[in-house]
Write an enzyme that holds these catalytic residues in place. Structure first.
Site, PDB file in Angstrom:
ATOM      1  N   SER A 124     113.769  21.187  31.820  1.00 49.03           N
ATOM      2  CA  SER A 124     112.606  21.208  30.935  1.00 49.03           C
ATOM      3  C   SER A 124     111.745  19.997  31.214  1.00 49.03           C
ATOM      4  CB  SER A 124     113.068  21.174  29.477  1.00 49.03           C
ATOM      5  OG  SER A 124     111.977  20.934  28.593  1.00 49.03           O
ATOM      6  N   TYR A 179     117.512  18.286  21.734  1.00 50.04           N
ATOM      7  CA  TYR A 179     117.050  19.078  22.880  1.00 50.04           C
ATOM      8  C   TYR A 179     116.753  18.171  24.071  1.00 50.04           C
ATOM      9  CZ  TYR A 179     114.172  22.290  25.635  1.00 50.04           C
ATOM     10  OH  TYR A 179     113.662  23.059  26.644  1.00 50.04           O
TER      11      TYR A 179
END
Length: 203
Positions: A107, A120
């Site tokens: 990501s 996250y």
């Protein structure tokens, strides 16, 4: 294809143009990973190409309110699940006596920080470590491991509420600050994954 959402998963598999199977399960559990690998090899004979894409965001609560349960849940799916998947792939390639290609979804949060999504971000930073280590180990064995670090792509992973921080509309607003001034589309990420799994990216 593996997911917890049985109906959506089956709909996806039914829509694919090639022979496919749906495996319902939690990719953070060893038993699920062992089961999906066995089902894949039972049906297709072997595994060549492997995309580790599962992930969850958790919530957008600030750091002082983040619970250990939520932190652990995000880490289990995003980091433990990717580790288990990589390990299963390497074991399968060894059993087959041949190499293969693996793509892992990291990501933009793997490469930077922000004031929210701490669990996250932490998990995705860890995923970069997995990718680096697996690539170094796999290269001499003929196993290519690459990561994809998408920017802002407002998929169903994001909160559905348009008004919430981190919701889809909020993600579109944040994406307006990127060079292209728009969010990405899932198919744009998929094309990169397809390239990395293909012989076109043999080096």
């Amino acid at each position: 294809a593996v997911d917890l959402k049985k109906d959506a998963l089956q709909d996806l598999v039914d829509s694919l143009p090639t022979p496919s199977i749906a495996v319902e399960g939690d990719i953070a559990e060893e038993a699920t990973v062992d089961r999906y690998m066995k089902m894949a090899t039972d049906k297709f004979g072997k595994v060549d190409l492997y995309h580790l894409n599962a992930g969850i965001f958790g919530s957008f609560v600030p750091l002082p309110e983040l619970t250990t349960d939520e932190f652990d849940r995000v880490m289990n799916v995003n980091l433990r699940g990717q580790f288990l998947g990589l390990r299963a792939a390497f074991r399968q390639y060894r059993a087959q006596g041949a190499g293969g290609a693996i793509a892992v979804t990291a990501s933009i949060a793997s490469l930077t920080g922000s004031a929210d999504l701490l669990a996250y971000q932490t998990s995705k930073h860890g995923v970069i470590g997995l990718i680096h280590g697996a690539a170094m180990y796999g290269g001499p064995l003929g196993i290519r491991v690459n990561g994809v670090a998408p920017g802002i792509v407002p998929t169903e992973l994001f909160a559905d509420s348009a008004s919430s921080v981190g919701g889809k509309n909020d993600m579109a607003r944040r994406a307006a600050t990127t060079p292209l001034r728009r969010p990405g589309r899932p198919e744009e990420i998929a094309s990169v994954v397809s390239f990395l799994l293909s012989e076109e990216s043999s080096y």
